[in-house]
Scaffold this motif. Structure first.
Motif: not given
Length: 641
Positions: A319, A322-323, A326-327, A330, A457, A483
């Motif tokens: 992809s 980002p998923s 994970n965003v 982070e 995101e 994503d």
């Protein structure tokens, strides 16, 4: 054995065929069953490790018990792939989790061999007890078996059920604890297997009942109690089952769950025992057993995408974005570096929520409480009372299990617990059981709750920062599985004004007010409507609560049609908008308001795009809704086609 013939499995269509085989064939059958499962999941993806761990147990259970008359419940259902293969569904096993195919979990409508649907954990003992009591009340002689994983045993509901079952001394319920992760008993070996066979044998059970009856009838109360305690604790010291004995279960184990010579005699003994009451058989297995790549992997291939059978290499699509999970993780890390009061809580879903990323940086500020959503919520509430900033990261569908705690322990006390609701909206292959369809409705009715939904995101980054900054009341942030859309990411999150949306495109005739990630579809619909000569405004609500009433009032006054779009059920964002407009008298001027929500039905597993198409929430549906509201029936037919 990959790719080799499966002569015994080819003879088994349903468990009755399995029971016609000699016991000496069962080891080979188990090997063939494991091979079939690996090959099938390599094509479909899905849950692999847990199913590999129960292959021998599955064979043994269907061999010993008369399924489906005897009830077999799998908790959680993702370990039931071998069960599906043996129960008339082998010809469909390569449709697992695909549109129109088999569910990835047990499902009552799919097979008579699935007596209870189980996609959320820790329900099997409660359901099994209900079935066992129903058998007693109706005079049936069938047996109920509940297979529960050690992870599922971390939930309070399992112990509530055991406490209830243990008080029913004559109700026969067999619980099999599939221990594939935690060491709660002595090592498995020949002595343990011998003791398990002895303890489950008819002669020992009869002797034990006779001794107990004698103690009850002939000994003074103090000596009677002492004798019974001594018997329980003596067995507990040898087998490790004292906890379960205290809950009223007759404990047998631990035994090797991959050794049919150990499993079969114990299961037969327990099946044939009379007046034994509730029994717990402790079976020790290994996730991923029998497939080297799974055994070597840290997660034992719990959940996999399509993979190469020989190497185990997964073919995960790449992809450019980002998923969302994970965003979130982070973003929380960046905020926590600036604020040492931030802590993260998850209920056995660290990697599924992005909390695993946070845990690597701040292990002492990360809390995985196990499959215990109720506890997670109240634990977060306790942290909040002391000035901490807890982020409770739970799937939308799982937070339903802690709803009373959300109301009583968080909302009523107005504690600033921050909920991060992963898997909001439709979720694809996991289907209706995991869809986050209802959080907007069940949280939106709670006073003072702040509810946000990220459109992409980048918005998610800003909304995490908003939750950190907001300390007046509870807040919830919802975002989907998968994503992002590939937008430019901000370096740092900037807190948003509470209850304020944004306009992305200005128009005059149609207004589309989107909440969440349907915003991209709303923009596509605006382009389509432009082709029909309809000037369209597109706005991102950002907040489901509090509503941006200034924005809503403006859209209502300046447009002929107002469409709200959300990835949730009726009773959510659109309902609040309509309620506000009615109370403000803005429906009296001829405004055509059209809320678009998930339909009033559960949507089965499929690719997410197909699910949203089935739900009527893609761009073409938004366009058709606007055209229909304006009486453009000819154009509606064009769009629908």
């Amino acid at each position: 054995m990959i790719g080799q013939a499966k002569p015994l499995l080819d003879r088994v269509t349903i468990p009755a065929d399995l029971r016609a085989l000699p016991e000496t064939d069962l080891k080979q059958l188990a090997d063939e069953l494991r091979q079939e499962m690996i090959e099938a999941v390599s094509v479909t993806g899905g849950h692999l490790g847990s199913g590999l761990g129960v292959v021998e147990l599955t064979v043994a259970l269907h061999y010993v018990f008369n399924t489906p008359d005897d009830r077999l419940i799998w908790d959680v259902g993702h370990q039931a792939y071998p069960h599906k293969i043996l129960t008339g569904r082998r010809d469909q096993i390569r449709t697992l989790r695909q549109g129109g195919g088999l569910s990835g979990f047990t499902k009552r409508t799919e097979s008579a061999y699935d007596p209870f649907g189980a996609a959320h954990s820790s329900t099997s003992i409660s359901a099994g007890l209900g079935m066992a009591v129903a058998s007693e009340l109706t005079g049936k002689k069938n047996t109920v078996v509940a297979v529960i994983g050690d992870g599922s045993m971390s939930a309070g509901m399992a112990y509530e059920a055991m406490n209830n079952a243990g008080a029913r001394e004559k109700t026969k319920l067999i619980v099999i604890l599939n221990d594939n992760d935690m060491s709660i008993a002595p090592p498995v070996g020949a002595l343990s297997a011998y003791l398990s066979r002895l303890l489950s044998s008819k002669s020992f059970v009869s002797l034990r009942h006779g001794a107990i009856d004698l103690a009850k009838k002939s000994l003074p109360r103090t000596l009677k109690d002492a004798a019974l305690r001594a018997e329980e604790y003596a067995r507990g010291l040898v087998t490790g089952g004292t906890l379960f004995e205290e809950l009223g279960f007759y404990y047998v184990g631990p035994i090797d769950g991959h050794n049919l010579d150990h499993l079969l005699p114990v299961l037969k003994n327990v099946r044939d025992a009379e007046d034994i009451g509730p029994v717990l058989i402790h079976v020790v297995t290994k996730k991923g057993h029998g497939y080297a790549p799974a055994e070597a992997a840290g997660d034992k291939y719990h959940g996999v995408s399509k993979f190469d059978v020989v190497t185990g290499a997964q073919s995960k699509p790449k992809s450019n974005a980002p998923s969302y999970q994970n965003v979130f993780g982070e973003s929380l890390i960046k905020e926590a570096r600036k604020d040492d009061k931030i802590v993260a809580i998850t209920a056995a879903m660290p990697s599924g929520t992005g909390v695993n990323l946070f845990a690597k940086v701040f292990p002492e500020r990360t809390f995985d409480v196990g499959i215990a959503e109720q506890h997670a919520v109240t634990f977060a509430a306790g942290l909040a009372t002391e000035g901490m900033k807890p982020f409770c990261a739970i799937y939308s569908t799982f937070l339903q299990r802690g709803y009373d705690q959300v109301v009583h322990d968080v909302a009523i006390q107005k504690l600033p617990v921050r909920f991060a609701l992963d898997r909001a909206g439709l979720v694809g292959a996991d289907g209706a059981t995991h869809a986050g369809s209802f959080d907007l409705a069940y949280l939106g009715c709670l006073p003072d709750f702040v509810i946000m939904a990220a459109a992409d995101e980048a918005e998610l980054v800003h909304m995490v920062a908003t939750q950190v900054a907001y300390n007046e009341a509870p807040s919830a942030l919802r975002y989907p599985r998968g994503d992002g859309v590939g937008v430019e990411m901000p370096e740092v999150g900037v807190p948003l004004p509470i209850g304020k949306g944004r306009i992305l495109r200005e128009g005059t005739t149609v207004a589309i007010l989107s909440l969440g990630t349907r915003l991209a579809e709303a923009m596509k619909a605006a382009n389509e409507l432009q082709a029909f000569g309809l000037s369209t405004t597109v706005a991102d609500a950002r907040f489901a609560k509090p509503l941006d009433v200034e924005l809503i009032n403006r859209l209502a006054r300046e447009h002929e049609v107002l469409i709200t779009v959300e990835e949730g059920s009726i009773g959510g964002f659109g309902s609040h908008v309509v309620h506000h407009l009615a109370a403000a008298g803005l429906l009296d001027n001829g405004l055509k308001i059209r809320p678009m929500v998930l339909p009033d039905r559960f949507i089965d597993h499929d690719a997410p795009a197909k699910q949203y198409d089935a739900a009527g929430l893609n761009a073409r549906h938004i366009t058709a809704t606007a055209l229909a509201a304006l009486g453009r029936t000819d154009a509606v037919l064009t769009v629908s086609a």
